[in-house]
Design a protein around this motif. Structure first.
Motif, mmCIF file in Angstrom:
data_model
loop_
_atom_site.group_PDB
_atom_site.id
_atom_site.type_symbol
_atom_site.label_atom_id
_atom_site.label_comp_id
_atom_site.label_asym_id
_atom_site.label_seq_id
_atom_site.Cartn_x
_atom_site.Cartn_y
_atom_site.Cartn_z
ATOM 1 N N LYS A 29 5.497 -3.830 -1.739
ATOM 2 C CA LYS A 29 5.409 -3.475 -0.315
ATOM 3 C C LYS A 29 6.632 -2.733 0.196
ATOM 4 N N TRP A 79 -1.662 -3.744 -9.565
ATOM 5 C CA TRP A 79 -1.474 -3.422 -8.158
ATOM 6 C C TRP A 79 -1.562 -4.700 -7.329
ATOM 7 N N GLU A 94 -2.994 -7.343 -4.704
ATOM 8 C CA GLU A 94 -4.346 -7.637 -4.235
ATOM 9 C C GLU A 94 -4.495 -7.164 -2.780
ATOM 10 N N PRO A 95 -5.663 -6.669 -2.411
ATOM 11 C CA PRO A 95 -5.851 -6.208 -1.025
ATOM 12 C C PRO A 95 -5.458 -7.244 0.017
ATOM 13 N N ALA A 144 -1.949 -7.636 1.828
ATOM 14 C CA ALA A 144 -1.543 -6.878 3.015
ATOM 15 C C ALA A 144 -1.376 -7.787 4.222
#
Length: 341
Positions: free
Chosen positions: A111, A322, A324-325, A328
């Motif tokens: 992030k 990547w 995980e959604p 966010a």
């Protein structure tokens, strides 16, 4: 060169830190090409590192010489040009590459990216995308150390010459002096503030003079001489650690790359860059070590090991997952009732 440091042991340790930083920056620069639309270039899907990437190529002697004297429990704040500081403080190179790639295994779960690297486990409190913003953070950390009586631990604050023309610089130095805080301010004077030469827009004699005006002892050093930086930083760190209050180290260096990795710095006089390259800190350190009796094969091995380490980090970062959604929605402030801000 300003030190009698041995060509083995400490001398080669400083050299290793510098070549690791350089190898990392070179790889990150290559991986970032096409990662941002700026300076007449368009973003491309092939870039592994997205967004602005600020390189510290040519400035390696400053973090290497300063951080050699720091404990894990000491704090450090950095700038938007902070990869070198992070590595010199002891952070894991591979995890930092993963962070630049935006992967879940990075320091900040992908992030933060380049400008927001942080690793609290080694006392690295964070890079910062806002010029001069690391200064008040460092002062706050140093004030906490004093209040908690942290057994001689100190905070080191890296900032650039452009930061001295912003309000947080004077506010932070004033706070540090008034409360006699254990903080070492390190100005990496690389002569450029983004795309503007710093000299013509800086009144007076710069960082050292401004610190002295606030009763903070300031020492200027050749920031491209790692042994001079190491020797000077040893004294200043000892003074701060011993309760002497804040100090400022003004390291004169040069930013050999553009403001970001896709900036070719066409605004800069090519002769100025050519002259700066003649004082490359790694080449100077190598020459000094060889003159003091170090073997060329030993130094070659250090350089090769750094490149191999970075190659491995690139492979690991490329293969890493990547985020995980749902991630966010973590690390985001909430004031309750399910309302996110």
């Amino acid at each position: 060169m300003g030190s009698s440091i041995s060509p083995s042991g400490a001398g080669q340790a400083l050299y290793r830190t510098m070549v690791r930083i350089r190898a990392f920056e070179n790889a990150a620069e290559a991986a970032s090409q096409g990662g941002v639309s700026a300076y007449g270039q368009q973003a491309a899907g092939s870039a592994k590192v997205r967004g602005p990437l600020h390189l510290s190529t040519g400035q390696e002697a400053v973090p290497a010489g300063v951080c050699a004297h720091l404990r894990t429990s000491d704090y450090l704040t950095s700038t938007h040009r902070g990869h070198g500081h992070t590595l010199a403080k002891g952070a894991d190179l591979t995890r930092m590459m993963c962070e630049l790639f935006g992967k879940a295994t990075g320091f900040n779960g992908g992030k933060g990216g380049s400008m927001h690297i942080a690793d609290f486990s080694v006392g690295m409190l964070g890079a910062n995308g806002v010029v001069a913003a690391g200064l008040p953070i460092a002062v706050g950390a140093a004030h906490a150390q004093k209040l908690l009586k942290k057994n001689g631990d100190i905070t080191v604050c890296f900032f650039g010459d452009g930061a001295i023309n912003r309000g947080p610089f004077l506010e932070s130095l004033n706070w540090a002096r008034v409360y006699d805080l254990p903080v070492l301010f390190v100005c990496e004077d690389n002569r450029w503030s983004a795309t503007t030469a710093s000299g013509p827009m800086t009144a007076g004699e710069g960082a050292s003079a401004r610190a002295a005006s606030m009763d903070i002892a300031a020492t200027q050093v050749d920031g491209n001489d790692v042994f001079a930086v190491h020797e000077t930083a040893a004294r200043l760190v000892a003074e701060v650690r011993g309760g002497g209050g804040p100090r400022l180290l003004h390291a004169l260096t040069y930013r050999v790359k553009g403001h970001v990795s896709v900036d070719v710095a066409a605004y800069r006089d090519p002769a100025e860059l050519a002259a700066a390259l003649e004082t490359d800190p790694i080449a100077r350190a190598r020459g000094h070590l060889l003159a003091q009796g170090a073997s060329a094969p030993a130094l070659d091995a250090i350089e090769n090991a750094a490149r191999d380490e970075v190659d491995t980090a690139l492979a690991v970062a490329n293969a890493a997952p990547w985020p995980e959604p749902g991630d966010a929605f973590t690390d985001v402030q909430t004031i309750g009732a399910g309302q996110w801000h």
